[in-house]
Design a protein around this motif. Sequence first.
Motif, short mmCIF file in Angstrom:
data_model
loop_
_atom_site.label_atom_id
_atom_site.label_comp_id
_atom_site.label_asym_id
_atom_site.label_seq_id
_atom_site.Cartn_x
_atom_site.Cartn_y
_atom_site.Cartn_z
N UNK A 183 -3.75 -4.00 2.90
CA UNK A 183 -4.59 -4.40 3.20
C UNK A 183 -3.67 -5.21 3.99
N UNK A 184 -3.74 -6.79 5.36
CA UNK A 184 -2.57 -7.14 6.02
C UNK A 184 -3.02 -8.50 5.14
N UNK A 185 -4.33 -9.53 5.35
CA UNK A 185 -4.50 -10.37 3.81
C UNK A 185 -3.75 -11.08 3.21
N UNK A 186 -3.63 -9.36 2.31
CA UNK A 186 -3.24 -8.90 0.63
C UNK A 186 -2.00 -9.29 0.45
N UNK A 187 -0.92 -9.03 2.04
CA UNK A 187 0.58 -9.63 2.34
C UNK A 187 0.55 -10.38 2.86
N UNK A 188 -0.43 -10.90 3.18
CA UNK A 188 -0.18 -13.20 3.83
C UNK A 188 -0.24 -13.93 3.13
N UNK A 189 -1.42 -12.81 2.08
CA UNK A 189 -1.89 -14.47 0.92
C UNK A 189 -0.29 -14.12 -0.28
N UNK A 190 0.35 -12.89 -0.76
CA UNK A 190 1.57 -12.95 -1.16
C UNK A 190 2.11 -13.87 -0.64
N UNK A 234 3.52 -3.79 -6.11
CA UNK A 234 3.47 -4.75 -5.46
C UNK A 234 5.48 -4.90 -5.50
N UNK A 235 5.50 -5.39 -4.55
CA UNK A 235 7.25 -6.07 -3.57
C UNK A 235 7.19 -6.88 -3.72
N UNK A 236 7.22 -8.35 -4.24
CA UNK A 236 6.47 -9.27 -3.36
C UNK A 236 8.13 -9.56 -2.93
N UNK A 237 9.60 -10.08 -3.18
CA UNK A 237 10.39 -10.40 -2.46
C UNK A 237 10.20 -10.13 -0.75
N UNK A 238 9.95 -8.49 -0.49
CA UNK A 238 9.59 -8.39 0.23
C UNK A 238 8.74 -8.24 1.06
N UNK A 239 7.91 -8.37 0.50
CA UNK A 239 6.46 -8.69 1.05
C UNK A 239 5.70 -6.61 1.26
N UNK A 240 5.95 -5.80 0.49
CA UNK A 240 5.89 -4.53 0.80
C UNK A 240 4.69 -4.30 -0.39
N UNK A 241 4.26 -2.71 -0.85
CA UNK A 241 3.93 -1.78 -1.47
C UNK A 241 4.61 -0.29 -1.72
N UNK A 242 5.00 -0.36 -2.85
CA UNK A 242 5.22 1.09 -2.73
C UNK A 242 4.42 1.74 -4.06
N UNK A 243 3.96 3.60 -2.87
CA UNK A 243 3.13 4.02 -4.12
C UNK A 243 3.90 5.37 -3.39
N UNK A 244 3.58 6.09 -4.91
CA UNK A 244 4.51 6.71 -5.46
C UNK A 244 3.32 7.93 -5.47
N UNK A 245 3.07 9.68 -5.18
CA UNK A 245 2.10 10.27 -5.04
C UNK A 245 2.67 11.29 -5.73
#
Length: 198
Positions: free
Chosen positions: A172-179, A50-61
């Motif tokens: 999920x949008x709700x998770x980012x909004x909560x952050x 989680x990158x809280x400052x930008x409210x984004x998720x980074x996923x590495x595969x």
Amino acid sequence: MKKLSGLLVFLLFLMILVMFLSTMNILDLSNVLGFSRTATSVLQILRSESLLFLATDRITTYIYTDIDENSLLLGNREGLLIMKVTYLYGLDLDRLTEDSLEQNFNSITVHLPDVEMLDMSPDLSTVEIYTKTSGLVWLYDRIAGTDMQEELLNQFDSVATDFASSEDLLPERSIIVARLNDFAPVLSEYAGTDILFE
């Protein structure tokens, strides 16, 4: 013995003639030789952060994609590509408009845009490509100008995009909004009023 030698020379001459006609686009060998292809892909999520400052998720595969082509006449062509790719998900703040802000008596409500994939970045330093072909396929590829490594790289984008869609990596949008709402009190101090994200 002479007949066998003559037959081998004739077959060699015939093969060279067919390949020459193929390079001159007079004869399409892929239809004549009947290649059949199967392509499969296996992907594995390595890390999600989680990158809280930008409210984004980074996923590495890691992406594993392979090509397997078979010809009864020429033999097999096999290739495998392994590469790490990073997806960035979050909110495109350029989509915020004046209508996205709602000012109440003692607070400001920010109506956020939809969550989306912001970026998909392959790590080219992690590329591993393995190929295996029969001698006749190798000769055909040299004459026809076929490059299996290039084919594997060209199919990377579609494989990586299909994987993100099929595995539903979108957070999920709700998770980012909560952050963001957890971080809102810090912003409220600077704004001088309560801030609420929706």
